[in-house]
Motif scaffolding. Structure first.
Motif, PDB file in Angstrom:
ATOM      1  N   ALA A   1       0.924  -1.168   0.124  1.00 57.24           N
ATOM      2  CA  ALA A   1       0.051   0.012  -0.062  1.00 57.24           C
ATOM      3  C   ALA A   1       0.881   1.250   0.064  1.00 57.24           C
ATOM      4  CB  ALA A   1      -1.004   0.019   1.215  1.00 57.24           C
ATOM      5  N   VAL A   2       1.887   1.083   0.743  1.00 64.65           N
ATOM      6  CA  VAL A   2       2.692   2.500   0.766  1.00 64.65           C
ATOM      7  C   VAL A   2       4.327   2.261   0.284  1.00 64.65           C
ATOM      8  CG1 VAL A   2       1.424   3.489   2.766  1.00 64.65           C
ATOM      9  CG2 VAL A   2       3.463   1.879   3.030  1.00 64.65           C
ATOM     10  N   MET A   3       4.694   0.968   0.180  1.00 63.20           N
ATOM     11  CA  MET A   3       6.184   0.574  -0.358  1.00 63.20           C
ATOM     12  C   MET A   3       6.014   0.304  -1.588  1.00 63.20           C
ATOM     13  SD  MET A   3       7.398  -1.464   2.989  1.00 63.20           S
ATOM     14  CE  MET A   3       7.858  -0.829   4.627  1.00 63.20           C
ATOM     15  N   ALA A   4       4.970  -0.212  -2.363  1.00 66.41           N
ATOM     16  CA  ALA A   4       5.257  -0.430  -3.733  1.00 66.41           C
ATOM     17  C   ALA A   4       5.593   0.662  -4.566  1.00 66.41           C
ATOM     18  CB  ALA A   4       4.024  -1.401  -4.251  1.00 66.41           C
ATOM     19  N   ALA A   5       6.235   0.514  -5.724  1.00 65.57           N
ATOM     20  CA  ALA A   5       6.385   1.650  -6.659  1.00 65.57           C
ATOM     21  C   ALA A   5       6.015   1.134  -8.100  1.00 65.57           C
ATOM     22  CB  ALA A   5       7.859   2.303  -6.855  1.00 65.57           C
ATOM     23  N   ARG A   6       4.806   1.202  -8.328  1.00 64.31           N
ATOM     24  CA  ARG A   6       4.261   0.363  -9.701  1.00 64.31           C
ATOM     25  C   ARG A   6       3.943   1.410 -10.666  1.00 64.31           C
ATOM     26  NH1 ARG A   6       4.757  -5.328  -8.931  1.00 64.31           N
ATOM     27  NH2 ARG A   6       3.595  -5.484 -10.757  1.00 64.31           N
ATOM     28  N   GLN A   7       3.606   1.089 -11.861  1.00 60.26           N
ATOM     29  CA  GLN A   7       3.085   1.729 -12.779  1.00 60.26           C
ATOM     30  C   GLN A   7       1.631   1.716 -12.814  1.00 60.26           C
ATOM     31  OE1 GLN A   7       4.944   0.766 -16.794  1.00 60.26           O
ATOM     32  NE2 GLN A   7       6.678   1.383 -16.185  1.00 60.26           N
TER      33      GLN A   7
ATOM     34  N   SER B   1       2.747   4.679  -5.640  1.00 63.72           N
ATOM     35  CA  SER B   1       2.356   3.619  -4.601  1.00 63.72           C
ATOM     36  C   SER B   1       0.622   3.847  -4.832  1.00 63.72           C
ATOM     37  CB  SER B   1       2.619   4.028  -3.324  1.00 63.72           C
ATOM     38  OG  SER B   1       2.187   5.134  -2.769  1.00 63.72           O
ATOM     39  N   PRO B   2       0.022   2.853  -4.090  1.00 65.76           N
ATOM     40  CA  PRO B   2      -1.218   2.714  -4.083  1.00 65.76           C
ATOM     41  C   PRO B   2      -2.037   4.084  -3.216  1.00 65.76           C
ATOM     42  CG  PRO B   2      -0.887   0.632  -4.104  1.00 65.76           C
ATOM     43  CD  PRO B   2       0.327   1.403  -4.003  1.00 65.76           C
ATOM     44  N   MET B   3      -1.221   4.498  -2.121  1.00 64.45           N
ATOM     45  CA  MET B   3      -1.365   5.388  -1.285  1.00 64.45           C
ATOM     46  C   MET B   3      -1.366   6.802  -1.909  1.00 64.45           C
ATOM     47  SD  MET B   3      -2.242   6.700   1.858  1.00 64.45           S
ATOM     48  CE  MET B   3      -1.835   5.519   3.251  1.00 64.45           C
TER      49      MET B   3
ATOM     50  N   GLY C   1      10.982  -0.894  -1.543  1.00 60.56           N
ATOM     51  CA  GLY C   1      11.945  -1.759  -0.648  1.00 60.56           C
ATOM     52  C   GLY C   1      12.405  -0.852   0.454  1.00 60.56           C
ATOM     53  N   ALA C   2      11.874   0.301   0.666  1.00 63.66           N
ATOM     54  CA  ALA C   2      11.820   0.919   1.947  1.00 63.66           C
ATOM     55  C   ALA C   2      11.453   0.156   3.042  1.00 63.66           C
ATOM     56  CB  ALA C   2      11.026   2.232   1.954  1.00 63.66           C
TER      57      ALA C   2
END
Length: 587
Positions: free
Chosen positions: A204-210, A318-320, A395-396
């Protein structure tokens, strides 16, 4: 036995709270009896958990049965103690109980559960388990129970809607859901994956997606700032641009369906999610202007590509971050900062921290007296700890300091302090036009399924990326802004099922609908009212220019009032040019 019972399933949020409490209070956080109160309500969180679970299981079943988790050779006289030992390394995950097959034939299978009960599964209970071939194909439906299960298989079982046991499978696919209140950014629900027990990574907060096409509303908002309107005509036609990284030296973006519809109005282009129109819009307004403008929605500049691929949603978000960005559309154009800790009390119940978030506060006296024009947020807003949540890189390892918009309790008198106003980052008329387009996405576009919720205040956008690696749906009304992402952690393709690609509308939208349907049930319609400076005009659906009401191609469209005179002059000039050319047509 002396701990408080768990009231709601929110382990990803609990870990965020734990890290923030340690950051704020040091090691005393664990020993001094502090009570942390969050902004999340148990009803909305439970709705989010159930929606995510249902959606990921539904995706997983569409793609077939991958086989048992393990297989053990059972002695003919194996007893319950032996079975308990074999199941000891497995735990119940999201209601899916581990079980071992003790007997099976054509018509039924007998399974021993880790909870020490025995159940029987008939063909109906395994009928969904077509064998998985690859992400695009499954084998035939099973005709017998022993086509699926063998004695000694360790599998999962779960109760269905009717309360009956059926074969289950832990999904490999992952997802995330974030829901925030557009008024102040308070987090209403947060799910960071299918199971915290299996993976602590908080998508929800750590993923970096397109974000794919769910990013387009930000671009369209930038285009409207540059003079484009919902009625502007842009060509949906093939495009080839120089790109040394490609084998033939050309970048040739395409629409998802591989088709081109030629000149079309901007409104239709967003409703139908036309990639080529988005690329041409970005080219027209300039990448530099677009990046600066889109950063107003809370995205750091370094997450936004410096090329035309930005139009297709190749940013890292991120989704957030997406829920926060759409909250700007939901609240009238104000950038709020997500936060999730509402209050911290000491062991005596005395508050030592109270949240004091920035608010949209559209009708507050302080807001009405604020005459500053919309613009980029102050530099310190992006760096404020409250905003770190929207831009935590993949990855944070920590989200400490996130949502840090708090003041000591003694700074709060009862109503003595004025509200902290969130910066206005886009014009309310721009907001109203973009929201109007996104309402049409649900009424007759890629988000049409959401019309089944029976509400007139919903707006949103689907998103899909190359090879179906990511599926999104982000949407809102005046009460909540919610983003849903579905994908694999290793960026594998989501593939196809039932002859349809796993676009946002198939993989993510049902999760969004289940959640929003639950949390908005019984609530009145809540949408942005039409602001001053918007006019309803009759336009020609082919030219996009103002026309007479008796024009057989006339239709209603909403425009900024200053655009109406400009477009009327353009229509008059076009008519004059046609009249001047007419005498020569006979030759």
């Amino acid at each position: 036995p002396h701990e408080q019972p768990i009231e709601v399933d929110a382990p990803y949020l609990a870990e965020m709270v734990r890290l923030q409490a340690l950051d704020r209070l040091g090691n005393d956080a664990l020993t001094e009896g502090y009570v942390v109160r969050t902004t999340v309500t148990s009803e909305r969180q439970q709705a989010a958990v159930e929606a995510m679970r249902d959606g990921l299981i539904a995706y997983d079943r569409r793609h077939g049965w991958r086989g048992p988790e393990a297989h053990q050779t059972l002695a003919p006289d194996a007893g319950n103690d032996d079975l308990d030992r074999l199941l000891s390394g497995y735990t119940d995950i999201s209601g899916m109980q581990p079980a071992i097959v003790t007997a099976v034939d054509n018509g039924k299978a007998t399974l021993y559960l880790a909870s020490r009960q025995t159940v029987e599964l008939g063909l109906d209970a395994v009928a969904w388990a077509r064998p998985y071939r690859n992400e695009n194909h499954t084998g035939p439906s099973p005709k017998h129970v022993d086509d699926v299960l063998k004695r000694g298989d360790i599998v999962r079982v779960a109760r269905n809607d009717k309360g009956d046991w059926e074969l289950a499978q832990l999904p490999k696919v992952q997802g995330a859901l974030v829901s925030v209140n557009p008024e102040d950014g308070s987090v209403q629900a947060l799910v960071g994956g299918f199971s915290f027990l299996r993976s602590k990574f908080n998508r929800a907060v750590m993923a970096a997606r397109q974000p794919g096409s769910s990013f387009k509303p930000y671009l369209y908002s930038a285009a409207f700032e540059r003079g484009f309107t919902p009625a502007s005509i842009v060509n949906d036609a093939p495009l080839a641009l120089p790109d040394p990284s490609k084998p033939n030296g050309l970048w040739t973006p395409e629409n998802d369906d591989g088709k081109f519809d030629g000149p079309m109005r901007v409104r239709e282009a967003l409703v139908e999610s036309k990639n080529l129109v988005s690329v041409r819009l970005l080219d027209a307004i300039g990448v530099r202007f677009a990046r600066d403008y889109i950063s107003r929605f809370g995205f750091p500049l370094d997450a936004l590509p410096k090329n035309l691929s930005l139009a297709l949603g190749t940013a890292s978000v991120s989704p957030m971050g997406m829920a926060r960005g759409y909250a700007v559309f939901a609240n009238g154009g104000y950038l709020v900062s997500p936060y999730f800790i509402k209050e911290i009390d000491d062991r005596d119940g005395k508050p030592i921290y109270l949240a004091n978030p920035t608010r949209a506060c559209r009708t507050c006296q302080e807001r009405l007296l604020d005459t500053r024009p919309p613009g980029p947020p102050p530099a310190d807003v992006g760096g404020h700890p409250a905003n770190a949540i929207a831009q935590v890189p993949a990855g944070a390892s920590t989200v400490a300091g996130v949502g840090d918009a708090v003041l000591p309790a003694d700074a709060h008198g009862e109503g003595a302090h004025p509200p902290l106003l969130a910066p206005q980052v886009i014009d309310v008329r721009n907001d109203y036009l973009i929201t109007s387009l996104m309402k049409d996405v649900i009424l007759r576009g890629t988000g049409y399924a959401a019309k089944a919720l029976g509400r007139d205040d919903l707006a949103g956008k689907t998103g899909s990326t190359n090879d179906h690696r990511d599926a999104w749906f982000v949407g809102f009304n005046g009460d909540v802004s919610t983003s849903v992402w579905v994908g694999f952690d290793d960026f594998s393709s989501l593939g196809r099922a039932n002859g349809v690609g796993e676009f946002g509308a198939q993989a993510a939208l049902p999760i969004w609908m289940e959640y929003m349907g639950t949390v908005l049930k019984g609530l009145p319609s809540n949408a942005l009212p039409m602001p001053p400076g918007i006019a309803t005009v009759q336009i020609n659906r082919q030219s996009g220019l103002p026309t007479a009401s008796d024009d057989p191609n006339a239709m209603s469209e909403i425009l900024k009032v200053e655009d109406v005179d400009r477009l009327r002059a353009q229509a008059a000039q076009q008519q004059q040019n046609q009249d001047e050319q007419h005498p020569y047509d006979i030759f």
